[in-house]
Design a protein around this motif. Structure first.
Motif, PDB file in Angstrom:
ATOM      1  N   THR A  37       0.827  -1.207   0.000  1.00  0.00           N
ATOM      2  CA  THR A  37       0.000   0.000   0.000  1.00  0.00           C
ATOM      3  C   THR A  37       0.861   1.257   0.000  1.00  0.00           C
ATOM      4  O   THR A  37       0.577   2.227  -0.720  1.00  0.00           O
ATOM      5  N   MET A  38       1.945   1.247   0.791  1.00  0.00           N
ATOM      6  CA  MET A  38       2.827   2.416   0.820  1.00  0.00           C
ATOM      7  C   MET A  38       3.515   2.626  -0.525  1.00  0.00           C
ATOM      8  O   MET A  38       3.615   3.757  -1.010  1.00  0.00           O
ATOM      9  N   ALA A  39       4.006   1.545  -1.129  1.00  0.00           N
ATOM     10  CA  ALA A  39       4.668   1.671  -2.421  1.00  0.00           C
ATOM     11  C   ALA A  39       3.699   2.203  -3.478  1.00  0.00           C
ATOM     12  O   ALA A  39       4.057   3.059  -4.294  1.00  0.00           O
ATOM     13  N   PHE A  40       2.455   1.709  -3.452  1.00  0.00           N
ATOM     14  CA  PHE A  40       1.452   2.180  -4.412  1.00  0.00           C
ATOM     15  C   PHE A  40       1.091   3.639  -4.138  1.00  0.00           C
ATOM     16  O   PHE A  40       0.899   4.427  -5.069  1.00  0.00           O
ATOM     17  N   ALA A  41       1.007   4.001  -2.855  1.00  0.00           N
ATOM     18  CA  ALA A  41       0.732   5.397  -2.504  1.00  0.00           C
ATOM     19  C   ALA A  41       1.847   6.306  -3.006  1.00  0.00           C
ATOM     20  O   ALA A  41       1.600   7.421  -3.478  1.00  0.00           O
ATOM     21  N   GLY A  42       3.095   5.820  -2.895  1.00  0.00           N
ATOM     22  CA  GLY A  42       4.220   6.580  -3.437  1.00  0.00           C
ATOM     23  C   GLY A  42       4.098   6.766  -4.931  1.00  0.00           C
ATOM     24  O   GLY A  42       4.422   7.829  -5.467  1.00  0.00           O
TER      25      GLY A  42
END
Length: 222
Positions: A37-42
């Protein structure tokens, strides 16, 4: 791909709150793909749909709140609570033993690197509370580790853009090694930049030692 589509829909509906509540729930040990989720948010930040600085603040808040909650659950309820209700938060005896093993190996520093160990980071807060690790020490390692973890995986999407999925798997596989390497690199940079002040402090300590030795010698001669 199905998971990414689901995460994308969540961000479209709820925005930044997905990251906050998702990471909070992950650290209470409920199923949530925090790193993905964090990587996609980035990546969404790379496309201009989300603000990177806000993502860092929200991700850090969700992580630290989740870790702090689990610390106080472990501190107040103790091991009997975990043994009795651990199955409801996917905290099996095997995972407790694995977490204890890592804690014995690395000590308090494990609270920092635990974020980068799959299947373990969810339980470091509980175990820190159970063994009554002083909160100040827990917070120092847990909050700095949270910042490092959040920055690392948000940056995967932000820096690599459309290629983030391939890089993400590399980071996911070697996360702990990458994190330790970055910590060592930062420490070396800090030491290098402050070398003059460190040298001055060492010289002052040396001078004080000489003065004390001279006073002591004079006293003996009298």
């Amino acid at each position: 791909m199905e998971m990414l589509h689901y995460i994308q829909e969540l961000f479209a509906r709820y925005g930044y709150s997905v990251l906050f509540f998702g990471l909070l729930l992950e650290f209470i040990a409920l199923p949530f793909p925090g790193e993905t989720t964090m990587a996609f948010a980035g990546f969404l930040s790379y496309t201009g749909r989300l603000d990177f600085a806000t993502l860092i603040a929200v991700g850090l808040a969700g992580t630290t709140v989740g870790m702090t909650i689990t610390y106080f659950i472990g501190l107040k309820a103790g091991l009997p609570f975990i043994q009795r209700y651990g199955k409801w938060i996917l905290f099996s005896p095997a995972k407790l033993e694995k977490t204890q093993h890592w804690f014995d190996r690395y000590g308090s520093f494990f609270v920092f690197i635990g974020y980068f160990i799959p299947g373990v980071r969810h339980f470091t807060g509980y175990l820190s509370g159970i063994i009554a690790l002083p909160f100040r020490k827990f917070a120092m390692y847990a909050y700095s580790g949270a910042l490092f973890w959040v920055l690392l995986f948000l940056s995967v999407g932000k820096v690599f853009g459309p290629q983030w999925t391939g890089i993400f798997h590399l980071f996911e596989t070697y996360a702990m090694r990458i994190a330790i390497g970055l910590v060592v690199l930062v420490a070396l940079i800090v030491v290098y930049r402050s070398r003059r002040s460190l040298r001055a402090q060492l010289l002052r300590l040396r001078a004080r030692f000489k003065v004390k030795a001279k006073i002591k010698q004079t006293s003996k001669e009298r």
